[in-house]
Design a protein around this motif. Structure first.
Motif, PDB file in Angstrom:
ATOM      1  N   LYS A 177       0.836  -1.207   0.000  1.00  0.00           N
ATOM      2  CA  LYS A 177       0.000   0.000   0.000  1.00  0.00           C
ATOM      3  C   LYS A 177       0.864   1.247   0.000  1.00  0.00           C
ATOM      4  O   LYS A 177       0.591   2.193  -0.727  1.00  0.00           O
ATOM      5  CB  LYS A 177      -0.911   0.012   1.228  1.00  0.00           C
ATOM      6  CG  LYS A 177      -2.172  -0.790   1.074  1.00  0.00           C
ATOM      7  CD  LYS A 177      -3.121  -0.429   2.198  1.00  0.00           C
ATOM      8  CE  LYS A 177      -3.497  -1.677   2.954  1.00  0.00           C
ATOM      9  NZ  LYS A 177      -4.327  -1.417   4.111  1.00  0.00           N
ATOM     10  N   ASP A 181       0.186   2.696  -3.550  1.00  0.00           N
ATOM     11  CA  ASP A 181      -0.918   3.644  -3.393  1.00  0.00           C
ATOM     12  C   ASP A 181      -0.428   5.024  -2.996  1.00  0.00           C
ATOM     13  O   ASP A 181      -0.782   6.031  -3.580  1.00  0.00           O
ATOM     14  CB  ASP A 181      -1.921   3.137  -2.360  1.00  0.00           C
ATOM     15  CG  ASP A 181      -2.595   1.841  -2.818  1.00  0.00           C
ATOM     16  OD1 ASP A 181      -2.519   1.541  -4.026  1.00  0.00           O
ATOM     17  OD2 ASP A 181      -3.177   1.156  -1.966  1.00  0.00           O
ATOM     18  N   ARG A 182       0.405   5.064  -1.961  1.00  0.00           N
ATOM     19  CA  ARG A 182       0.869   6.350  -1.422  1.00  0.00           C
ATOM     20  C   ARG A 182       2.178   6.804  -2.046  1.00  0.00           C
ATOM     21  O   ARG A 182       2.623   7.915  -1.804  1.00  0.00           O
ATOM     22  CB  ARG A 182       1.051   6.238   0.074  1.00  0.00           C
ATOM     23  CG  ARG A 182      -0.219   5.879   0.814  1.00  0.00           C
ATOM     24  CD  ARG A 182       0.035   5.786   2.286  1.00  0.00           C
ATOM     25  NE  ARG A 182      -0.928   4.868   2.875  1.00  0.00           N
ATOM     26  CZ  ARG A 182      -0.657   3.972   3.802  1.00  0.00           C
ATOM     27  NH1 ARG A 182       0.553   3.897   4.281  1.00  0.00           N
ATOM     28  NH2 ARG A 182      -1.576   3.173   4.253  1.00  0.00           N
TER      29      ARG A 182
END
Length: 187
Positions: A177, A181-182
């Motif tokens: 993640k 994602d980040r």
């Protein structure tokens, strides 16, 4: 039963290959002479299985491309090297490499095929279904720790291993993640 047969076959092949290791092959030693071009004769590479003391142009270069007094001049231009290798060490290294590769392949098959089947059988199908909010956030077996902690029939050591495995999976999922994602890389 089939696993025992495969293990016995593997051990037999290893013993057979290792028994050949002790005998020195004639291909393990050689003399290699590199002769550059000489007059109208093209340069050539000659190889012979001879001892170290016979590793020279006169014993290795056959047939001799020049006659009489030119033989000495031709041989002075040739560079002869004695080479020795250990085919036994090469065979053992290959056996170890293939064994590790086979074990990794078996582990991959276990992880992709058998582990999900065993998890479903152990935890029941209803406990593996995730709610709509959790889809994509966690691994399919993220609730396995909760089920294991309630299970009193399993040995304590196995619970610890499962707990460590689930913790590792959560950490990997968090790292994924963070990176994808980040777009944050761990420092």
């Amino acid at each position: 039963m089939q696993g025992v047969f495969l293990l016995r076959t593997f051990v037999f092949v290893c013993v057979l290959l290792l028994s050949e290791v002790t005998a020195k092959n004639s291909e393990d030693i050689r003399c290699k002479c590199i002769c550059p071009p000489y007059r109208e004769i093209e340069g050539q590479i000659y190889k012979q299985n001879v001892s170290l003391k016979d590793c020279n142009c006169l014993h290795v270069v056959e047939p001799m491309p020049v006659d009489g007094k030119d033989v000495e001049a031709y041989c002075l231009r040739c560079e002869c090297k004695y080479e020795e290798r250990s085919s036994g060490t090469i065979k053992v290294t290959i056996i170890i490499y293939l064994s590790i590769l086979g074990l990794l392949l078996l582990y991959m098959v276990y992880l992709t095929l058998l582990e999900p089947i065993l998890k479903r059988r152990l935890f029941g199908h209803s406990q593996l279904i995730q709610s709509d909010d959790d889809v994509g956030d966690q691994q399919p077996f993220a609730n396995a720790h909760n089920v294991l902690s309630r299970s009193h029939s399993r040995p304590n050591m196995l619970n610890k291993v499962e707990h460590a495995q689930q913790r590792w999976r959560r950490q990997v999922q968090e790292q994924r993640k963070s990176v994808f994602d980040r777009h944050v890389v761990l420092s």
